[in-house]
Every structure is written in C-alpha cells, then in structure tokens.
Design a protein around this motif. Structure first.
Motif, PDB file in Angstrom:
ATOM      1  N   GLU A  52      -5.414  -1.060  -0.978  1.00 15.47           N
ATOM      2  CA  GLU A  52      -5.167   0.135  -1.794  1.00 15.47           C
ATOM      3  C   GLU A  52      -4.608   1.277  -0.950  1.00 15.47           C
ATOM      4  OE1 GLU A  52      -7.930   3.549  -3.906  1.00 15.47           O
ATOM      5  OE2 GLU A  52      -8.739   1.540  -3.722  1.00 15.47           O
ATOM      6  N   GLY A  53      -5.177   1.484   0.219  1.00 13.16           N
ATOM      7  CA  GLY A  53      -4.723   2.561   1.096  1.00 13.16           C
ATOM      8  C   GLY A  53      -3.309   2.342   1.598  1.00 13.16           C
ATOM      9  N   LEU A  54      -2.987   1.106   1.953  1.00 10.39           N
ATOM     10  CA  LEU A  54      -1.632   0.800   2.420  1.00 10.39           C
ATOM     11  C   LEU A  54      -0.626   0.939   1.285  1.00 10.39           C
ATOM     12  CD1 LEU A  54       0.117   0.013   4.792  1.00 10.39           C
ATOM     13  CD2 LEU A  54      -0.351  -2.389   4.279  1.00 10.39           C
ATOM     14  N   LYS A  55      -1.015   0.551   0.083  1.00  5.51           N
ATOM     15  CA  LYS A  55      -0.125   0.702  -1.070  1.00  5.51           C
ATOM     16  C   LYS A  55       0.173   2.178  -1.321  1.00  5.51           C
ATOM     17  CE  LYS A  55       0.466  -0.381  -5.977  1.00  5.51           C
ATOM     18  NZ  LYS A  55       1.380   0.705  -6.129  1.00  5.51           N
ATOM     19  N   LYS A  56      -0.827   3.050  -1.185  1.00  4.84           N
ATOM     20  CA  LYS A  56      -0.610   4.491  -1.361  1.00  4.84           C
ATOM     21  C   LYS A  56       0.406   5.012  -0.347  1.00  4.84           C
ATOM     22  CE  LYS A  56      -5.039   5.889  -3.354  1.00  4.84           C
ATOM     23  NZ  LYS A  56      -6.284   6.653  -3.115  1.00  4.84           N
ATOM     24  N   LEU A  57       0.289   4.551   0.898  1.00  6.16           N
ATOM     25  CA  LEU A  57       1.241   4.983   1.927  1.00  6.16           C
ATOM     26  C   LEU A  57       2.651   4.510   1.595  1.00  6.16           C
ATOM     27  CD1 LEU A  57      -0.676   4.357   5.281  1.00  6.16           C
ATOM     28  CD2 LEU A  57      -0.258   6.543   4.137  1.00  6.16           C
ATOM     29  N   LYS A  58       2.778   3.270   1.149  1.00  2.00           N
ATOM     30  CA  LYS A  58       4.101   2.741   0.798  1.00  2.00           C
ATOM     31  C   LYS A  58       4.682   3.474  -0.408  1.00  2.00           C
ATOM     32  CE  LYS A  58       3.535  -1.844   2.808  1.00  2.00           C
ATOM     33  NZ  LYS A  58       3.425  -3.288   2.564  1.00  2.00           N
ATOM     34  N   ASP A  59       3.836   3.801  -1.380  1.00  2.00           N
ATOM     35  CA  ASP A  59       4.304   4.563  -2.545  1.00  2.00           C
ATOM     36  C   ASP A  59       4.771   5.958  -2.131  1.00  2.00           C
ATOM     37  OD1 ASP A  59       3.699   2.410  -4.158  1.00  2.00           O
ATOM     38  OD2 ASP A  59       1.832   3.261  -4.941  1.00  2.00           O
ATOM     39  N   GLN A  60       4.041   6.560  -1.215  1.00  2.00           N
ATOM     40  CA  GLN A  60       4.409   7.891  -0.720  1.00  2.00           C
ATOM     41  C   GLN A  60       5.759   7.823   0.003  1.00  2.00           C
ATOM     42  OE1 GLN A  60       1.441   9.478   1.936  1.00  2.00           O
ATOM     43  NE2 GLN A  60       2.464  11.425   2.156  1.00  2.00           N
ATOM     44  N   LEU A  61       5.958   6.798   0.814  1.00  2.00           N
ATOM     45  CA  LEU A  61       7.224   6.629   1.522  1.00  2.00           C
ATOM     46  C   LEU A  61       8.365   6.411   0.532  1.00  2.00           C
ATOM     47  CD1 LEU A  61       8.852   6.310   4.137  1.00  2.00           C
ATOM     48  CD2 LEU A  61       8.243   3.878   4.105  1.00  2.00           C
ATOM     49  N   GLN A  62       8.128   5.582  -0.464  1.00  2.00           N
ATOM     50  CA  GLN A  62       9.159   5.321  -1.471  1.00  2.00           C
ATOM     51  C   GLN A  62       9.530   6.607  -2.205  1.00  2.00           C
ATOM     52  OE1 GLN A  62       8.110   2.203  -4.204  1.00  2.00           O
ATOM     53  NE2 GLN A  62      10.073   2.277  -5.235  1.00  2.00           N
ATOM     54  N   ASP A  63       8.549   7.450  -2.533  1.00  2.00           N
ATOM     55  CA  ASP A  63       8.829   8.723  -3.187  1.00  2.00           C
ATOM     56  C   ASP A  63       9.690   9.614  -2.292  1.00  2.00           C
ATOM     57  OD1 ASP A  63       8.291  10.830  -5.299  1.00  2.00           O
ATOM     58  OD2 ASP A  63       7.438  11.821  -3.517  1.00  2.00           O
TER      59      ASP A  63
END
Length: 157
Positions: free
Chosen positions: A10-21
């Motif tokens: 979950e934490g890694l997915k949040k980081l990847k979503d933030q990068l994508q944004d």
C-alpha cells in the motif's frame, strides 16, 4: 551509496501514484504556464516566467528524489517476520509507565508514518525504542521531556 527503504504494498503504491501525478498532471500544468509566460513577450522582466521556471525546477527535483526512493524500495514480506518481537509492520500495544496510558502503534517505514492513523516510523524515537522488544519488555525512550518508559503489552500483525 543508496539507502534501501522497506514499504508495504500500500505504501509503495501511494508513492508510485504520487510520482505519476507529478509526471502526468503537475508537469504539464507547469509547462503550460511557461508557454503562456513566453507568449507574453520579453522574458528578461517576466515574473510569471521566472516563477514558472522555478516551480518547474522544484518539481523536477521532487520527481528525481521520488524516483530514487521508488527504485530503492523493497516490499516487506510479512510471512517471514518474527511475531514475538516488535519489528516493522508490527502492531505494538504499549503502556506509558508514568501515567498508565495505553496506545497501539503500527511500526512503519519513514514515508508511511501518519500519527493520525497511529502509524509511527521505525526511525522515530518511539519506533527505535520499540524495535526488537518483546511482550513484557520495558522500552526506555529518550524524548525532549526526558526518558519515558513504556511496557510492551502486546505485539500483533
């Protein structure tokens, strides 16, 4: 040398979503702002252009840092974690021995910490003090107010 950071899925997915944004939303917005400022003419005295270029530089720096964090991230395999000791991803119920207040924290990586959700970093003073402790152990934790003692009441996953 790069630092390996451990995350939950979950934490890694949040980081990847933030990068994508940052890459797909914020970057084009700033590029559009730069284009608008260029269209206004003389760049030597164009405050909008200077502000947009500065924002672009800051965003690109954040993107590069986040890319490095993600590249060095590892997902924690909870199946191999010892449940008798307080480790990362442990839910630790503790009692403050000075006022008998009880609280349960989840020990997480630095970037996943969120005090509102009772997720504390393993790099925080309390997190460091709890790491490796077992039920019944007393953790002496150095705080700005002095050393606090916490008894480990329960460790779960």
């Amino acid at each position: 040398m790069t630092k390996i950071n451990y995350y939950t899925e979950e934490g890694l997915k949040k980081l990847k979503d933030q990068l994508q944004d940052m890459e797909r939303v914020q970057r084009p917005i700033i590029s559009a702002q730069i284009g608008e400022a260029i269209d206004k003419g003389d760049l030597s005295e164009n405050a909008e252009y200077d502000a947009a270029k500065e924002a672009q530089g800051i965003l690109e720096m954040k993107i590069a840092k986040l890319q490095a964090v993600i590249m060095n991230a590892r997902i924690i395999d909870e199946t191999n974690i010892d449940t008798t000791r307080a480790l990362i991803l442990s839910n630790v119920r503790i009692k403050n021995l000075s006022n008998n207040a009880e609280v349960t924290y989840t020990l997480v990586a630095e970037n996943e910490s969120d005090l509102k959700e009772k997720k504390i970093s393993v790099d925080s003073p309390i997190g460091k003090g709890l790491l490796g402790k077992s039920v019944g152990d007393i953790a002496d934790i150095e705080t700005p107010r002095g050393i606090l003692q916490f008894e480990i009441l329960e460790i779960t996953r």
